[in-house]
Design a protein around this motif. Sequence first.
Motif, PDB file in Angstrom:
ATOM      1  N   UNK A 173       0.808  -1.157   0.004  1.00  0.00           N
ATOM      2  CA  UNK A 173      -0.176  -0.084  -0.116  1.00  0.00           C
ATOM      3  C   UNK A 173       0.780   1.251   0.008  1.00  0.00           C
ATOM      4  N   UNK A 174       1.856   1.226   0.725  1.00  0.00           N
ATOM      5  CA  UNK A 174       2.618   2.377   0.712  1.00  0.00           C
ATOM      6  C   UNK A 174       3.524   2.624  -0.578  1.00  0.00           C
ATOM      7  N   UNK A 175       3.768   1.610  -1.072  1.00  0.00           N
ATOM      8  CA  UNK A 175       4.512   1.697  -2.596  1.00  0.00           C
ATOM      9  C   UNK A 175       3.488   2.286  -3.670  1.00  0.00           C
ATOM     10  N   UNK A 176       2.122   1.754  -3.644  1.00  0.00           N
ATOM     11  CA  UNK A 176       0.867   2.116  -4.122  1.00  0.00           C
ATOM     12  C   UNK A 176       0.648   3.553  -4.201  1.00  0.00           C
ATOM     13  N   UNK A 177       0.622   3.893  -2.891  1.00  0.00           N
ATOM     14  CA  UNK A 177       0.135   5.235  -2.828  1.00  0.00           C
ATOM     15  C   UNK A 177       1.237   6.422  -3.108  1.00  0.00           C
ATOM     16  N   UNK A 178       2.479   5.977  -3.250  1.00  0.00           N
ATOM     17  CA  UNK A 178       3.641   6.622  -3.731  1.00  0.00           C
ATOM     18  C   UNK A 178       3.873   6.832  -5.051  1.00  0.00           C
ATOM     19  N   UNK A 179       3.219   5.898  -5.860  1.00  0.00           N
ATOM     20  CA  UNK A 179       3.694   5.561  -7.271  1.00  0.00           C
ATOM     21  C   UNK A 179       2.882   6.583  -8.182  1.00  0.00           C
ATOM     22  N   UNK A 180       3.816   7.163  -8.898  1.00  0.00           N
ATOM     23  CA  UNK A 180       3.237   8.372  -9.824  1.00  0.00           C
ATOM     24  C   UNK A 180       2.409   7.726 -10.823  1.00  0.00           C
ATOM     25  N   UNK A 181       2.687   6.639 -11.274  1.00  0.00           N
ATOM     26  CA  UNK A 181       1.585   5.984 -12.502  1.00  0.00           C
ATOM     27  C   UNK A 181       0.289   5.553 -11.771  1.00  0.00           C
ATOM     28  N   UNK A 182       0.148   5.269 -10.420  1.00  0.00           N
ATOM     29  CA  UNK A 182      -1.276   5.334  -9.954  1.00  0.00           C
ATOM     30  C   UNK A 182      -1.770   6.643  -9.570  1.00  0.00           C
ATOM     31  N   UNK A 183      -0.944   7.396  -9.346  1.00  0.00           N
ATOM     32  CA  UNK A 183      -1.611   9.000  -9.310  1.00  0.00           C
ATOM     33  C   UNK A 183      -2.114   9.301 -10.588  1.00  0.00           C
ATOM     34  N   UNK A 184      -1.554   9.024 -11.638  1.00  0.00           N
ATOM     35  CA  UNK A 184      -2.136   9.363 -13.089  1.00  0.00           C
ATOM     36  C   UNK A 184      -3.497   8.959 -13.339  1.00  0.00           C
ATOM     37  N   UNK A 185      -3.429   7.260 -12.889  1.00  0.00           N
ATOM     38  CA  UNK A 185      -4.579   6.701 -13.161  1.00  0.00           C
ATOM     39  C   UNK A 185      -5.884   7.392 -12.319  1.00  0.00           C
ATOM     40  N   UNK A 186      -5.729   7.829 -11.186  1.00  0.00           N
ATOM     41  CA  UNK A 186      -6.476   8.423 -10.039  1.00  0.00           C
ATOM     42  C   UNK A 186      -7.090   9.708 -10.965  1.00  0.00           C
ATOM     43  N   UNK A 187      -5.946  10.397 -11.501  1.00  0.00           N
ATOM     44  CA  UNK A 187      -6.308  11.626 -12.048  1.00  0.00           C
ATOM     45  C   UNK A 187      -7.175  11.454 -13.578  1.00  0.00           C
ATOM     46  N   UNK A 188      -6.719  10.417 -14.359  1.00  0.00           N
ATOM     47  CA  UNK A 188      -7.579   9.992 -15.243  1.00  0.00           C
ATOM     48  C   UNK A 188      -8.947   9.890 -14.989  1.00  0.00           C
ATOM     49  N   UNK A 189      -9.098   9.016 -14.063  1.00  0.00           N
ATOM     50  CA  UNK A 189     -10.609   8.771 -13.573  1.00  0.00           C
ATOM     51  C   UNK A 189     -11.357   9.930 -13.034  1.00  0.00           C
ATOM     52  N   UNK A 190     -10.872  10.787 -12.435  1.00  0.00           N
ATOM     53  CA  UNK A 190     -11.630  11.930 -11.826  1.00  0.00           C
ATOM     54  C   UNK A 190     -11.389  13.093 -12.640  1.00  0.00           C
ATOM     55  N   UNK A 191     -10.834  13.261 -14.100  1.00  0.00           N
ATOM     56  CA  UNK A 191     -10.536  14.313 -14.925  1.00  0.00           C
ATOM     57  C   UNK A 191     -11.970  15.056 -14.933  1.00  0.00           C
ATOM     58  N   UNK A 192     -13.233  14.129 -15.778  1.00  0.00           N
ATOM     59  CA  UNK A 192     -14.400  14.794 -15.842  1.00  0.00           C
ATOM     60  C   UNK A 192     -15.126  15.306 -14.990  1.00  0.00           C
ATOM     61  N   UNK A 193     -14.983  14.718 -13.728  1.00  0.00           N
ATOM     62  CA  UNK A 193     -15.811  15.069 -12.577  1.00  0.00           C
ATOM     63  C   UNK A 193     -15.242  16.264 -12.023  1.00  0.00           C
ATOM     64  N   UNK A 194     -13.873  16.514 -11.883  1.00  0.00           N
ATOM     65  CA  UNK A 194     -13.263  17.534 -11.524  1.00  0.00           C
ATOM     66  C   UNK A 194     -13.597  18.715 -12.425  1.00  0.00           C
ATOM     67  N   UNK A 195     -13.247  18.575 -13.394  1.00  0.00           N
ATOM     68  CA  UNK A 195     -13.788  19.832 -14.425  1.00  0.00           C
ATOM     69  C   UNK A 195     -15.291  20.388 -13.950  1.00  0.00           C
ATOM     70  N   UNK A 196     -16.338  19.315 -13.912  1.00  0.00           N
ATOM     71  CA  UNK A 196     -17.316  19.712 -13.796  1.00  0.00           C
ATOM     72  C   UNK A 196     -17.748  20.420 -12.526  1.00  0.00           C
ATOM     73  N   UNK A 197     -17.069  19.974 -11.254  1.00  0.00           N
ATOM     74  CA  UNK A 197     -17.339  20.387 -10.035  1.00  0.00           C
ATOM     75  C   UNK A 197     -16.343  21.891  -9.990  1.00  0.00           C
ATOM     76  N   UNK A 198     -15.293  21.953 -10.614  1.00  0.00           N
ATOM     77  CA  UNK A 198     -14.829  23.221 -10.576  1.00  0.00           C
ATOM     78  C   UNK A 198     -15.718  24.207 -11.463  1.00  0.00           C
ATOM     79  N   UNK A 199     -16.318  23.770 -12.329  1.00  0.00           N
ATOM     80  CA  UNK A 199     -17.094  24.986 -13.079  1.00  0.00           C
ATOM     81  C   UNK A 199     -18.288  25.443 -11.974  1.00  0.00           C
ATOM     82  N   UNK A 200     -18.850  24.502 -11.434  1.00  0.00           N
ATOM     83  CA  UNK A 200     -19.872  24.604 -10.593  1.00  0.00           C
ATOM     84  C   UNK A 200     -19.453  25.305  -8.774  1.00  0.00           C
ATOM     85  N   UNK A 201     -18.176  25.625  -9.039  1.00  0.00           N
ATOM     86  CA  UNK A 201     -17.591  26.287  -7.821  1.00  0.00           C
ATOM     87  C   UNK A 201     -17.577  25.405  -6.650  1.00  0.00           C
TER      88      UNK A 201
END
Length: 318
Positions: free
Chosen positions: A273-301
């Motif tokens: 788990x420590x390795x996974x939480x520090x893994x830049x590739x995993x961070x990119x996967x999280x950003x990929x999954x959340x990209x659309x909802x983050x854009x929507x929530x930002x627009x909504x303030x």
Amino acid sequence: MTKTSELPARAASSTSPGLPARAGNSTGQERLADRLLRSTAARSYDPELDIDWSAPPEPGKIFLPEHRSTLYGTSLWDRLTPEQRRELGKHEAASVASFGIWLECILMRLLAKLAYDENPATRHVQYALAEMAEECRHSTMFARLIEWMGTPYYGPPRYVHALGRLLTTTAHGPAMWGAILIGEEITDRYQREMAADDSIQPIIRMVNKIHILEEARHIGFARAELTRSAAKLPLAELPMQRAMLGRVALIVARNLISPEVYRSVGLDPAQARRVALANPVHHETIRYGSEKIVAFLREAGMIGPPATRLWRKAHMID
């Protein structure tokens, strides 16, 4: 019984079996709910009938794209054999399905609260009830998938389970709808990728296709409700709503994959788990999954102080 890689032919139908149009549907809220009810009647599925759960896993097919594994790109990943990588992917897929059941149960309780408090003789509440029925089938479908894969049920940790109960009683307004969307849209992004991947097990692709089609309605409903409630939100309440959403974002990012999955390939859960939480590739996967909802929530303030650091900690924003 349908072929596991294909949706039943009725999914192609765009005609409703005849829900009558209601007189006086003058609000956008009612018009949207009416359209979603018609779509639900025309394009819904029963995973007990539409998925061939008796079909065994196909040799050589994987359960999760390798580049979406939490350990992909790390030294721990390099030490795993191809079979261990496939096994880890299966357990990570089971963890996402397990967490999905928890999220669906929260969503059903929130929708039930809406139906309890509002007028059932409206399309708005009637669609909330229809969505509850679909989410119930989705939970059954994810449970059957876990059973089919032969993995444990990876439920959330006890404190997260308790926080979920608290969320269902305290969440309201845009934070309630935003919490729903965080859970729905992140997994939806991954599922769309897998549904188009021929290397994935056909049963998993079928589960993803059904969930994508039906979840599109749920996402549209929740986005409209969030936009409507955010427009009426008192400015003084905005920091609290943002803080709640930031906490939900971090909980989802940290708990989609249970550390217990690493036992399946002989790894120490705490170390992996420590390795996974520090893994830049995993961070990119999280950003990929959340990209659309983050854009929507930002627009909504709905993303901003005092919760910006929580979104960064979740690796959903830079």
